[in-house]
Design a protein around this motif. Structure first.
Motif: not given
Ligand code: ADP
Ligand code: MG
Length: 331
Positions: A240-263
């Motif tokens: 199994g595994a445990a991962i943390e969404l906030a650690n997943i690298p994404c473009l700065e422009g996406l990071k700021t929208q990370l609260d949105k389910p679509a992102y």
């Protein structure tokens, strides 16, 4: 051939097919005994190497829009195959191209070939043969590569306690596609351009995959989203595994929208990233960080594997319901 059965037009169609192959798809090869032009190609595998073989089909209106830029279609059809070699730690060497074309469009063909050969030259792949037929646009590429015997990176090698790593940034291609289909709007011009580039011109992590031999316990390329592809590693390795969404690298422009389910969905479950997801023991962290410099690429630890047999995801430490994102079969 354009016609499968003999008709009065067969001779003309065959001439057209041979002209097309000669004009667009026959280029000098550098690591092939006999390439395009005979009934089959001849290859000489290197001593001490295993042959690694994979194929990926790209279908109009399933994998790309039929009216997409042919240059992009050419690049991407080969790039996605090279990504599979990278995931195995294999060096790509040869490819065949099976092409179904609805009509003979010279502009389309020359742009398609330009994209295909740009990718082939960049990753040193010889086009050694194929087949050409009339039909709904379909591009099937088979790729062949080599890996030193016993050193291939498999999905089944992950161990409990391994770090889970990903290369590059995730979610960009999925957001680019969402913008094109008007389900999301990316307002920032730079972010939009980066997302469209990721969608149209994916950069397979070929040299990274090769350098992960002897470091990674398991590896996969992310084509269907990190949740789905990491799950393949977990299933194959029976962990199994445990991962943390906030650690997943994404473009700065996406990071700021990370609260949105679509992102969240694009980053966790969007398609077409063509980054690598791999696992490695903690004592390989320094070796992996050295690859960051060497390849000028982002490598990020997003979690750790465990004995639970399940994949769990947190966002800022709070459990994220994958069911609410529509991915109940992962939890
Ligand atoms: P056959 O009828 O024996 O299958 P073809 O006429 O289909 O031969 O192909 C002639 C040569 O051109 C072969 O070497 C084949 O591999 C190559 N070829 C055909 N189509 C393509 C293509 N789309 N891209 C690259 N090579 C091709
Ligand atoms: Mg043929």
């Amino acid at each position: 051939m354009f016609t499968r059965y003999a008709t009065i037009e067969t001779a003309n169609n065959m001439t057209a097919e041979f002209d097309l192959i000669a004009k667009y798809f026959t280029r000098p090869t550098s690591q092939t005994v006999l390439g395009i032009g005979d009934d089959a190609a001849l290859l000489e595998p290197s001593a001490g190497q295993q042959l690694v073989v994979s194929s990926d089909m790209s279908v109009a209106d399933t994998h790309f829009f039929a009216d997409a830029t042919p240059h992009h279609i050419g690049w991407k059809s080969l790039a996605v195959n090279i990504s599979d070699m990278a995931a195995m730690g294999a060096k790509p060497k040869w490819a065949t191209l099976a092409l179904a074309l609805p009509n003979h469009d010279n502009t389309w063909l020359s742009e398609f070939a330009r994209g295909l050969f740009e990718c082939a030259e960049r990753f040193k792949v010889d086009l050694i043969g194929g087949d050409t037929t009339k039909g709904p646009l379909n591009i099937t590429i088979q790729i062949m590569g080599e890996v030193p015997t016993g050193q291939a990176l498999k999905r089944s090698g992950a161990q409990v306690g391994d770090d889970i790593w990903v290369s590059g940034y995730l979610g960009s291609a999925a957001l680019g596609l969402a913008h094109l289909t008007q389900t999301q709007t990316i307002k920032n011009e730079d972010t939009l351009q980066a997302c469209l580039n990721a969608l149209h011109l994916p950069q397979p992590r070929s040299s990274l995959g090769i350098d992960l031999r002897g470091i990674a316990h398991s590896c996969i390329d992310i084509s269907d989203g990190v949740l789905a592809d990491l799950s393949h590693i977990l299933t194959a390795s029976n962990i199994g595994a445990a991962i943390e969404l906030a650690n997943i690298p994404c473009l700065e422009g996406l990071k700021t929208q990370l609260d949105k389910p679509a992102y969240q969905q694009a980053i966790l479950a969007g398609g077409d990233d063509y980054e690598l997801c791999f696992t490695a023991p903690a004592d390989k962290r320094d070796a992996i960080m050295a690859l960051v410099k060497q390849h000028n690429i982002q490598l990020t630890r997003i979690g750790v594997s465990n004995a639970s047999g399940k994949l769990s995801v947190t966002y800022n430490g709070n459990a994220l319901s994958l069911t609410s994102l529509g991915y109940d079969h992962f939890s």
